[in-house]
Structures are given as C-alpha cells and as structure tokens.
Design a protein around this motif. Structure first.
Motif, PDB file in Angstrom:
ATOM      1  N   VAL A   5       0.863  -1.190  -0.019  1.00 20.83           N
ATOM      2  CA  VAL A   5       0.080   0.191  -0.193  1.00 20.83           C
ATOM      3  C   VAL A   5       0.936   1.180   0.103  1.00 20.83           C
ATOM      4  N   LEU A   6       0.568   2.207  -0.967  1.00 17.75           N
ATOM      5  CA  LEU A   6       1.397   3.407  -1.002  1.00 17.75           C
ATOM      6  C   LEU A   6       0.372   4.709  -0.866  1.00 17.75           C
ATOM      7  N   SER A   7       0.842   5.610  -0.183  1.00 13.25           N
ATOM      8  CA  SER A   7       0.079   6.890   0.182  1.00 13.25           C
ATOM      9  C   SER A   7       0.186   7.961  -1.130  1.00 13.25           C
ATOM     10  N   PRO A   8      -0.739   8.475  -1.543  1.00 17.43           N
ATOM     11  CA  PRO A   8      -0.658   9.604  -2.363  1.00 17.43           C
ATOM     12  C   PRO A   8      -0.005  10.744  -1.947  1.00 17.43           C
ATOM     13  N   ASP A   9       0.414  11.799  -2.707  1.00 13.23           N
ATOM     14  CA  ASP A   9       1.337  12.900  -2.209  1.00 13.23           C
ATOM     15  C   ASP A   9       0.088  13.848  -1.762  1.00 13.23           C
ATOM     16  N   GLY A  10       0.560  14.719  -0.785  1.00 11.04           N
ATOM     17  CA  GLY A  10      -0.344  15.819  -0.111  1.00 11.04           C
ATOM     18  C   GLY A  10      -1.307  16.450  -1.060  1.00 11.04           C
ATOM     19  N   GLU A  11      -1.035  16.607  -2.166  1.00 12.15           N
ATOM     20  CA  GLU A  11      -2.279  17.495  -3.177  1.00 12.15           C
ATOM     21  C   GLU A  11      -3.424  16.471  -3.390  1.00 12.15           C
ATOM     22  N   LEU A  12      -3.303  15.103  -3.431  1.00 13.97           N
ATOM     23  CA  LEU A  12      -4.344  14.183  -3.613  1.00 13.97           C
ATOM     24  C   LEU A  12      -4.847  13.264  -2.421  1.00 13.97           C
ATOM     25  N   LYS A  13      -4.368  14.053  -1.196  1.00 10.39           N
ATOM     26  CA  LYS A  13      -4.825  13.156  -0.360  1.00 10.39           C
ATOM     27  C   LYS A  13      -6.238  12.951   0.319  1.00 10.39           C
ATOM     28  N   ASP A  14      -6.745  14.164  -0.105  1.00 14.77           N
ATOM     29  CA  ASP A  14      -8.354  14.291  -0.093  1.00 14.77           C
ATOM     30  C   ASP A  14      -9.264  13.616  -1.014  1.00 14.77           C
ATOM     31  N   ILE A  15      -8.388  12.995  -2.037  1.00 10.87           N
ATOM     32  CA  ILE A  15      -9.156  12.374  -3.391  1.00 10.87           C
ATOM     33  C   ILE A  15      -8.897  10.860  -3.276  1.00 10.87           C
ATOM     34  N   ILE A  16      -7.527  10.734  -3.295  1.00 13.46           N
ATOM     35  CA  ILE A  16      -7.015   9.189  -3.110  1.00 13.46           C
ATOM     36  C   ILE A  16      -6.948   8.633  -1.886  1.00 13.46           C
ATOM     37  N   SER A  17      -7.399   7.767  -1.443  1.00 13.41           N
ATOM     38  CA  SER A  17      -7.123   6.875  -0.106  1.00 13.41           C
ATOM     39  C   SER A  17      -5.603   6.593  -0.240  1.00 13.41           C
ATOM     40  N   HIS A  18      -5.394   5.574  -1.339  1.00 18.05           N
ATOM     41  CA  HIS A  18      -4.156   4.974  -1.379  1.00 18.05           C
ATOM     42  C   HIS A  18      -3.999   4.233  -2.730  1.00 18.05           C
ATOM     43  N   PHE A  19      -2.797   4.127  -2.966  1.00 17.20           N
ATOM     44  CA  PHE A  19      -2.249   3.223  -4.270  1.00 17.20           C
ATOM     45  C   PHE A  19      -2.036   1.750  -3.629  1.00 17.20           C
ATOM     46  N   TRP A  20      -2.243   0.713  -4.605  1.00 20.51           N
ATOM     47  CA  TRP A  20      -1.866  -0.364  -4.109  1.00 20.51           C
ATOM     48  C   TRP A  20      -1.219  -1.351  -5.050  1.00 20.51           C
ATOM     49  N   VAL A  21      -0.475  -2.313  -4.670  1.00 21.21           N
ATOM     50  CA  VAL A  21       0.041  -3.171  -5.808  1.00 21.21           C
ATOM     51  C   VAL A  21       0.170  -4.704  -5.206  1.00 21.21           C
ATOM     52  N   GLY A  22      -0.331  -5.568  -6.087  1.00 19.20           N
ATOM     53  CA  GLY A  22      -0.513  -6.888  -5.706  1.00 19.20           C
ATOM     54  C   GLY A  22       0.112  -7.819  -6.806  1.00 19.20           C
ATOM     55  N   THR A  23       0.789  -8.798  -6.382  1.00 16.90           N
ATOM     56  CA  THR A  23       1.745  -9.642  -7.123  1.00 16.90           C
ATOM     57  C   THR A  23       1.605 -10.972  -6.829  1.00 16.90           C
ATOM     58  N   TRP A  24       1.411 -12.014  -7.658  1.00 17.92           N
ATOM     59  CA  TRP A  24       1.393 -13.369  -7.521  1.00 17.92           C
ATOM     60  C   TRP A  24       2.563 -14.114  -7.875  1.00 17.92           C
ATOM     61  N   ASN A  25       2.991 -15.054  -7.369  1.00 19.91           N
ATOM     62  CA  ASN A  25       4.313 -15.717  -7.918  1.00 19.91           C
ATOM     63  C   ASN A  25       3.909 -16.923  -8.727  1.00 19.91           C
ATOM     64  N   PRO A  26       4.364 -16.858  -9.960  1.00 20.37           N
ATOM     65  CA  PRO A  26       3.764 -17.974 -11.085  1.00 20.37           C
ATOM     66  C   PRO A  26       4.097 -19.261 -10.830  1.00 20.37           C
ATOM     67  N   GLU A  27       5.144 -19.401  -9.818  1.00 27.60           N
ATOM     68  CA  GLU A  27       5.950 -20.685  -9.595  1.00 27.60           C
ATOM     69  C   GLU A  27       4.938 -21.472  -8.663  1.00 27.60           C
ATOM     70  N   TYR A  28       3.894 -20.815  -7.995  1.00 26.20           N
ATOM     71  CA  TYR A  28       3.039 -21.426  -7.117  1.00 26.20           C
ATOM     72  C   TYR A  28       1.599 -21.538  -7.557  1.00 26.20           C
ATOM     73  N   GLN A  29       1.196 -20.633  -8.674  1.00 25.45           N
ATOM     74  CA  GLN A  29      -0.238 -20.867  -9.208  1.00 25.45           C
ATOM     75  C   GLN A  29      -0.365 -20.546 -10.493  1.00 25.45           C
ATOM     76  N   SER A  30      -1.447 -20.833 -11.161  1.00 21.01           N
ATOM     77  CA  SER A  30      -1.706 -20.273 -12.502  1.00 21.01           C
ATOM     78  C   SER A  30      -2.015 -18.921 -12.612  1.00 21.01           C
ATOM     79  N   PRO A  31      -2.305 -18.264 -13.595  1.00 20.15           N
ATOM     80  CA  PRO A  31      -2.655 -16.812 -13.764  1.00 20.15           C
ATOM     81  C   PRO A  31      -4.096 -16.630 -13.124  1.00 20.15           C
ATOM     82  N   ASN A  32      -4.293 -15.671 -12.476  1.00 22.98           N
ATOM     83  CA  ASN A  32      -5.616 -15.158 -11.956  1.00 22.98           C
ATOM     84  C   ASN A  32      -6.449 -15.004 -13.281  1.00 22.98           C
ATOM     85  N   SER A  33      -7.609 -15.720 -13.569  1.00 22.87           N
ATOM     86  CA  SER A  33      -8.321 -15.570 -14.323  1.00 22.87           C
ATOM     87  C   SER A  33      -9.976 -15.153 -14.009  1.00 22.87           C
TER      88      SER A  33
END
Length: 254
Positions: A5-33
């Motif tokens: 989870v990443l915070s927006p800069d000050g100018e956007l804090k009243d508009i954007i709650s947060h940025f987020w990044v999710g990554t899955w490991n291809p060695e352990y599962q098939s692509p998310n369909s």
C-alpha cells in the motif's frame, strides 16, 4: 501474494485513499482468470499485467465501483495489479456523475473515460516500473483537479466522521449536528458516497474490522469491539459483504 500500500502525495490526499500493488508468484499458481471483489466503500481503477517485469504486457484496465456485495468477473489471466483507491465523494467532482452511478459497476477504463481513458491506459502500459506507473496516474488525477474541483464540504465532513468512528455513528444525530433535514441529508449523502448513510456505515465498520484482522480469531474479537452485539449479526454481514463465512474467507489466503 505480495501486497503493498502506497500513500498519495499531499495534493491528492483528499481524493485518493491509497495506491496498492498486488503480485502473485507464477511458480505457485496459475494466472488469475477471475477478478474477485468484496464490499468496498472506495472506487478503484486497476491496471492488470502479465507479470511485474518492466516490459510486462498490460492486459486490461478497469473501474470497479464502490459496492456492498461480493462478485467475481472473468478476465485475462494476470499475475500483477496496480490500483488506485478513490474516495467516493470525489466522483461527482472529478467525473461529473453521481457516485451512485458507479455502484456495483465493473467496466473498462476506456468505456468509462473514453479517449482520456485510452490515453491514460497507453501511458501506464508504456511505463516500465511501478513507481513510474503510479507517477503517470498521479499526474492524471492532478490534471482533473485543475479542470474542476468542488466538493460538498458538509457531506464530505459527514463521510469523514463516519470513517473516523469506524461506522459506529447515529445517522439521525449526524444530520442534526450538520443542521440539515434527514431527507436532504440522505439524498446528498447518496450522491457523494454512492450509498444511503446506514449502508455506508455498515461497510465502513466491516472494512475497519478487516483491516485489523489477519486471522479468524482476531477477526471475531475485532467485531465485538466495533459494535456487533452478537456473532449472528456479524456472520450475517460478513457473508453479505464477502460471499464467505470467516473460516472459508481466510482459507483463500492460505
């Protein structure tokens, strides 16, 4: 899955709650369909990639409206997501539509924003790192602010008060505190939150419990300290908002 989870800069804090990044490991599962969602008070714009590699192919970009119901949508298989979570009260200002028009929606960004969406998607696709992609999205939202930015301060304050109290707020008292009739309060509230005040409070309470919990036992303890009077009411809301009972929900992450 790795989740950041990443915070927006000050100018956007009243508009954007947060940025987020999710990554899955291809060695352990098939692509998310399937793209799975649970109840959410925020509207999200998400970009899905084949992987987190610098030149990874952008598979799709979507707008997921705030929702009070769980759902699943078939998508192209992905291993990497970058998302931006937007406060619902910003929707009318940024996109000139009532927040309620995005309730339970799952639509392509190009359909929602037209040519602006296509340009944004292309810029994100050409970026070669998470940092650069978030910078592209940040610049886009700053450009929207420059075009038009007005907010209903009264309703925005009411929404923020409900979030501050984790959903444990008497709606009638809130309307009275802001010196507005119950009917007018509910109408304006729905326009800027997408929900009536009671449903919005339920979702906020649910979200506050989920954030505090990393296991079923912790979850149930958090529920009792956040206004649920008994287990039956808590389980009812949990199933309504996730589609699972707590034990099955936590198995998803194992």
């Amino acid at each position: 899955m790795q989740y950041q989870v990443l915070s927006p800069d000050g100018e956007l804090k009243d508009i954007i709650s947060h940025f987020w990044v999710g990554t899955w490991n291809p060695e352990y599962q098939s692509p998310n369909s399937s793209y799975y969602i649970i109840a959410n008070s925020l509207t999200e714009i998400t970009f899905a990639f084949e992987s987190d590699a610098p030149r990874s192919k952008l598979l799709f970009s979507v707008v997921q409206g705030h929702t009070n119901t769980p759902n699943q949508f078939p998508v192209n298989g992905f291993y990497h997501l970058i998302g931006v979570s937007i406060y619902s009260y910003a929707i009318p200002n940024l996109f000139n539509i009532s927040a309620s028009e995005l309730n339970n929606q799952f639509i392509s960004l190009n359909t929602f924003l037209g040519s602006e969406g296509a340009i944004l998607t292309e810029k994100v696709a050409l970026a070669t790192s998470t940092k650069e992609r978030i910078s592209v999205i940040t610049r886009f939202f700053k450009s929207l602010i420059e075009k038009h930015w007005y907010k209903d301060k009264l309703i925005t304050n009411a929404i923020q008060e409900i979030k501050k109290c984790n959903g444990n707020t008497k709606i009638s008292k809130l309307a009275s505190d802001f010196c507005i009739s119950q009917k007018q309060f509910e109408r304006r509230f729905k326009e800027f939150s997408g929900f009536n005040p009671k449903m919005y409070s339920r979702i906020i309470r649910f979200e506050s419990i989920i954030r505090k919990s990393n296991s079923q036992s912790v979850l149930e303890e958090a529920a009792y300290t956040n206004g649920y009077y008994d287990q039956a009411h808590f389980i009812h809301d949990f199933k309504a908002f996730t589609g699972f009972n707590p034990s099955d929900f936590y198995k998803l992450g194992s």
